[in-house]
Write a protein that holds these residues in place. Sequence first.
Motif, PDB file in Angstrom:
ATOM      1  N   ASN A 231       0.848  -1.190   0.000  1.00 38.54           N
ATOM      2  CA  ASN A 231       0.000   0.000   0.000  1.00 38.54           C
ATOM      3  C   ASN A 231       0.890   1.249   0.000  1.00 38.54           C
ATOM      4  O   ASN A 231       1.553   1.546   0.992  1.00 38.54           O
ATOM      5  CB  ASN A 231      -0.897  -0.003   1.241  1.00 38.54           C
ATOM      6  CG  ASN A 231      -1.930   1.119   1.193  1.00 38.54           C
ATOM      7  OD1 ASN A 231      -1.876   1.991   0.324  1.00 38.54           O
ATOM      8  ND2 ASN A 231      -2.869   1.088   2.122  1.00 38.54           N
ATOM      9  N   GLU A 234       0.387   3.783   2.880  1.00 37.32           N
ATOM     10  CA  GLU A 234       0.601   3.319   4.258  1.00 37.32           C
ATOM     11  C   GLU A 234       2.087   3.060   4.470  1.00 37.32           C
ATOM     12  O   GLU A 234       2.670   2.155   3.857  1.00 37.32           O
ATOM     13  CB  GLU A 234      -0.200   2.035   4.490  1.00 37.32           C
ATOM     14  CG  GLU A 234       0.033   1.366   5.825  1.00 37.32           C
ATOM     15  CD  GLU A 234      -0.373   2.243   6.991  1.00 37.32           C
ATOM     16  OE1 GLU A 234       0.475   2.447   7.879  1.00 37.32           O
ATOM     17  OE2 GLU A 234      -1.525   2.731   6.998  1.00 37.32           O
ATOM     18  N   ASP A 255      -6.733  -3.757   8.057  1.00 41.10           N
ATOM     19  CA  ASP A 255      -7.817  -2.970   8.641  1.00 41.10           C
ATOM     20  C   ASP A 255      -7.715  -1.505   8.238  1.00 41.10           C
ATOM     21  O   ASP A 255      -8.741  -0.804   8.165  1.00 41.10           O
ATOM     22  CB  ASP A 255      -7.793  -3.092  10.171  1.00 41.10           C
ATOM     23  CG  ASP A 255      -8.157  -4.498  10.644  1.00 41.10           C
ATOM     24  OD1 ASP A 255      -8.794  -5.233   9.861  1.00 41.10           O
ATOM     25  OD2 ASP A 255      -7.781  -4.859  11.788  1.00 41.10           O
ATOM     26  N   ARG A 256      -6.497  -1.023   7.994  1.00 40.98           N
ATOM     27  CA  ARG A 256      -6.305   0.376   7.604  1.00 40.98           C
ATOM     28  C   ARG A 256      -6.378   0.581   6.095  1.00 40.98           C
ATOM     29  O   ARG A 256      -6.276   1.706   5.613  1.00 40.98           O
ATOM     30  CB  ARG A 256      -4.950   0.876   8.104  1.00 40.98           C
ATOM     31  CG  ARG A 256      -4.790   0.888   9.620  1.00 40.98           C
ATOM     32  CD  ARG A 256      -3.505   1.611  10.020  1.00 40.98           C
ATOM     33  NE  ARG A 256      -2.323   0.974   9.472  1.00 40.98           N
ATOM     34  CZ  ARG A 256      -1.614   0.046  10.102  1.00 40.98           C
ATOM     35  NH1 ARG A 256      -1.987  -0.377  11.315  1.00 40.98           N
ATOM     36  NH2 ARG A 256      -0.537  -0.482   9.544  1.00 40.98           N
ATOM     37  N   ASP A 257      -6.542  -0.510   5.352  1.00 41.65           N
ATOM     38  CA  ASP A 257      -6.498  -0.447   3.881  1.00 41.65           C
ATOM     39  C   ASP A 257      -7.886  -0.123   3.325  1.00 41.65           C
ATOM     40  O   ASP A 257      -8.832  -0.909   3.468  1.00 41.65           O
ATOM     41  CB  ASP A 257      -6.009  -1.790   3.323  1.00 41.65           C
ATOM     42  CG  ASP A 257      -5.631  -1.709   1.855  1.00 41.65           C
ATOM     43  OD1 ASP A 257      -5.983  -0.704   1.211  1.00 41.65           O
ATOM     44  OD2 ASP A 257      -4.980  -2.643   1.358  1.00 41.65           O
ATOM     45  N   HIS A 258      -8.024   1.023   2.684  1.00 43.57           N
ATOM     46  CA  HIS A 258      -9.311   1.437   2.122  1.00 43.57           C
ATOM     47  C   HIS A 258      -9.282   1.438   0.582  1.00 43.57           C
ATOM     48  O   HIS A 258     -10.167   2.028  -0.051  1.00 43.57           O
ATOM     49  CB  HIS A 258      -9.681   2.836   2.620  1.00 43.57           C
ATOM     50  CG  HIS A 258      -9.782   2.938   4.115  1.00 43.57           C
ATOM     51  ND1 HIS A 258     -10.771   2.287   4.849  1.00 43.57           N
ATOM     52  CD2 HIS A 258      -9.002   3.586   5.012  1.00 43.57           C
ATOM     53  CE1 HIS A 258     -10.606   2.547   6.136  1.00 43.57           C
ATOM     54  NE2 HIS A 258      -9.535   3.330   6.269  1.00 43.57           N
ATOM     55  N   ARG A 259      -8.288   0.789  -0.012  1.00 44.63           N
ATOM     56  CA  ARG A 259      -8.197   0.730  -1.479  1.00 44.63           C
ATOM     57  C   ARG A 259      -9.226  -0.248  -2.053  1.00 44.63           C
ATOM     58  O   ARG A 259      -9.617  -1.211  -1.392  1.00 44.63           O
ATOM     59  CB  ARG A 259      -6.801   0.285  -1.904  1.00 44.63           C
ATOM     60  CG  ARG A 259      -5.671   1.218  -1.528  1.00 44.63           C
ATOM     61  CD  ARG A 259      -4.327   0.582  -1.837  1.00 44.63           C
ATOM     62  NE  ARG A 259      -4.117  -0.627  -1.049  1.00 44.63           N
ATOM     63  CZ  ARG A 259      -3.152  -1.527  -1.282  1.00 44.63           C
ATOM     64  NH1 ARG A 259      -2.331  -1.355  -2.299  1.00 44.63           N
ATOM     65  NH2 ARG A 259      -3.033  -2.600  -0.512  1.00 44.63           N
ATOM     66  N   SER A 260      -9.631   0.016  -3.300  1.00 43.11           N
ATOM     67  CA  SER A 260     -10.486  -0.937  -4.012  1.00 43.11           C
ATOM     68  C   SER A 260      -9.630  -2.102  -4.509  1.00 43.11           C
ATOM     69  O   SER A 260      -8.396  -2.041  -4.495  1.00 43.11           O
ATOM     70  CB  SER A 260     -11.155  -0.254  -5.207  1.00 43.11           C
ATOM     71  OG  SER A 260     -10.180   0.108  -6.183  1.00 43.11           O
TER      72      SER A 260
END
Length: 502
Positions: A231, A234, A255-260
């Motif tokens: 990421n 991050e 849990d912190r990953d908001h990527r598609s």
Amino acid sequence: MSNLVAKYAALQALVKEIAEGAADAHDDETVAQLAIDHQTVVRQLESIGNQRILEVSDRDAHRTVGCVTVTEFLQTKLRITRPKKRLQAVQALEPMHAMTGEKLPPVCPNTARELAAGTIGPDHVHAVLDVLKKIPSVVDAERRAFAEQTLAEFATTLTPREIGAAGVRILAHLDPDGTLTDDRDRARNRKLNLGCQDSQLMSKLTATLDPIARALFDVVLAKWAAPGMNNPDEELSPIGDGGDIDADLLREAADRDHRSQSQRNHDAFKALLDAAVNGGLLGGSHRGLPPQIIVSITDAQLREHAGVARTAAGSDLPMSDVIKLAADAQTHLAVFSDVTSEPLFFGRGRRLASQAQRLMAFAQYKGCSKDDCTTPFAHTEMHHAEADWADGGLTDSTDMAPACGRHNRAVGPEPHQWSTEKITDGPDKGRYGWRRNTDPPDKLRANHLHRIDELVQHYSDIDKPPPTDVEHQLAGEGLPRAPAQAQRFDITWPDMVIDDAA
């Protein structure tokens, strides 16, 4: 024999008359019919143009106007946007010569007939050819000919997009169970295309993967594109495959990953390329250059963190990305500050250019030195531009220029070949230009395609008064520096090379 030259001159005169005419005196129905008639003629001329292109190819006539290949002739002289697709159409629609000399009928006679009649256009032709490429190779000639005839008939009433849809039904008819496709068809249809960079410097990647490539890619994405992996947003994101990463750390990163999923796929592919380039997978050299990211920028761009850097492979990087790459790099080779750190003059001691000479040439040319050639520097060879090696030429940086393979081989004494000569004035002073061997001599031309930003800056600076010493001091730059030629130096890093050209 009819005088085609006179007929084309008459045609141009007639086109000029038509262009100067107005349809004000005609009723609406006639105006509509005129537009239809015009498009029919345009399509007919496309068919005639295919004949002219075939004649140029058969006679090697492209060499008489300074083009090394027919493709180059289509690109530079005919200004055709997609020259390879046009050549494919010529090969499919025109009678070609067999190896024994006799003329063969067109591969797609019905499509050729409709184009000549003006009932279909070049987009229809490409749509028909795209469908025919997908027919399994084991389908017999009779059924293949039936498919071509049917598609040509459809093309007279359907749009190119609709031809593709009709082609799906034809393919389903020819191979209803999908059992005819074999390894030859898969090998023929595999492809991966990298599109041009857009205004945001982004590029579109399209591919048709064979089954093994797809299976391998699935395995890579399963690990490298998992949530939390690779990421770029991050700082603590695991890099690579995450095999040695603690499970709790990986779970927290996920849990912190908001990527598609698409974004994770992109970042995994990017990390895989980075591992290949900087992990030694590409070996130690490519055409005399380190197989790494090599960029050319000025010290002003570094100082101001502004502008765009051109890589040796021909792509552009925003300065923010250059700074980001430089932050992770470790300098390992300082190359020529005033020609001191690396030898740039070998005379007759060696034939091939050194890495330092290649880097110097990249800093000066950015790509092939032949005018109008778009080949980036990473795909060029070092051409002995002052005198050919066989004629006693020297392997000195001042006597060489980059040239792509086809243009390097185009240099010679024959009338259809080219000569290179150093330019002595103007913005291209010190670089080599190219001229065709004509009588009288052709104009000496340099390649500006790879250095447009430099030329814009050059002509902008002409109109500006030189800054005073006080202005330099107020800008925090000290006194004016020596000329750019005395300030050039390059730095090679493990994953990039920066040319600091003042």
